[in-house]
Design a protein around this motif. Structure first.
Motif, mmCIF file in Angstrom:
data_model
loop_
_atom_site.group_PDB
_atom_site.id
_atom_site.type_symbol
_atom_site.label_atom_id
_atom_site.label_comp_id
_atom_site.label_asym_id
_atom_site.label_seq_id
_atom_site.Cartn_x
_atom_site.Cartn_y
_atom_site.Cartn_z
ATOM 1 N N HIS A 88 -3.956 -13.400 -0.582
ATOM 2 C CA HIS A 88 -4.939 -12.564 0.131
ATOM 3 C C HIS A 88 -4.337 -11.217 0.117
ATOM 4 O O HIS A 88 -4.573 -10.421 1.207
ATOM 5 N N VAL A 89 -3.312 -10.854 -0.745
ATOM 6 C CA VAL A 89 -2.531 -9.316 -0.713
ATOM 7 C C VAL A 89 -3.254 -8.551 -1.871
ATOM 8 O O VAL A 89 -3.495 -9.013 -2.845
ATOM 9 N N GLY A 90 -3.407 -7.146 -1.305
ATOM 10 C CA GLY A 90 -3.883 -6.282 -2.250
ATOM 11 C C GLY A 90 -2.632 -5.157 -2.525
ATOM 12 O O GLY A 90 -2.153 -4.690 -1.360
ATOM 13 N N ILE A 91 -2.204 -4.686 -3.842
ATOM 14 C CA ILE A 91 -1.288 -3.871 -4.035
ATOM 15 C C ILE A 91 -1.799 -3.061 -5.109
ATOM 16 O O ILE A 91 -2.356 -3.210 -5.897
ATOM 17 N N SER A 92 -1.471 -1.499 -4.626
ATOM 18 C CA SER A 92 -2.216 -0.414 -5.655
ATOM 19 C C SER A 92 -0.923 0.760 -5.589
ATOM 20 O O SER A 92 -0.688 1.150 -4.516
#
Length: 113
Positions: A88-92
């Motif tokens: 459940h990780v978001g990377i941008s």
């Protein structure tokens, strides 16, 4: 409806193609990995890279509300290096580069004995 997961057919095809490339670099990833744009992901031979379940990696100018001017880069630089990105990780537009084999996020190279 989860609007963060909505994507066009073109993005979906690129993401699926890139997942094949991840397999060739021995990158392990969980279910529902979503790629927006084309990140730079390289896993050095002899290193370990794992991406958890339900992760979102954004590397496209249009995928980020504040604008994104660089791709996401995730790289292992030495055999024995280890990167684990949890569930459940978001990377941008981030850069993660690991050269050391026994370095934790809160340590520096001086902490290694």
């Amino acid at each position: 409806m989860n609007f963060f997961r909505a994507s066009g057919a073109g993005e979906s095809m690129i993401g699926n193609f890139y997942k094949i490339i991840l397999k060739l670099f021995h990158v392990k990833y969980g279910k529902r990995l979503t790629l927006k744009g084309i990140p730079v992901i390289f896993n050095k031979k002899g290193a370990v890279m794992e991406i958890g379940e339900d992760c979102l990696i954004k590397s496209s100018f249009l995928s980020n509300l504040v604008g994104l001017y660089s791709r996401t880069i995730i790289v292992t630089r030495q055999p024995g290096a280890y990167i684990r990105i949890g569930d459940h990780v978001g990377i941008s537009g981030a850069t993660i580069s690991v050269s050391y084999t026994n370095l934790r996020a809160h340590e520096t190279s001086q902490d290694i004995v």
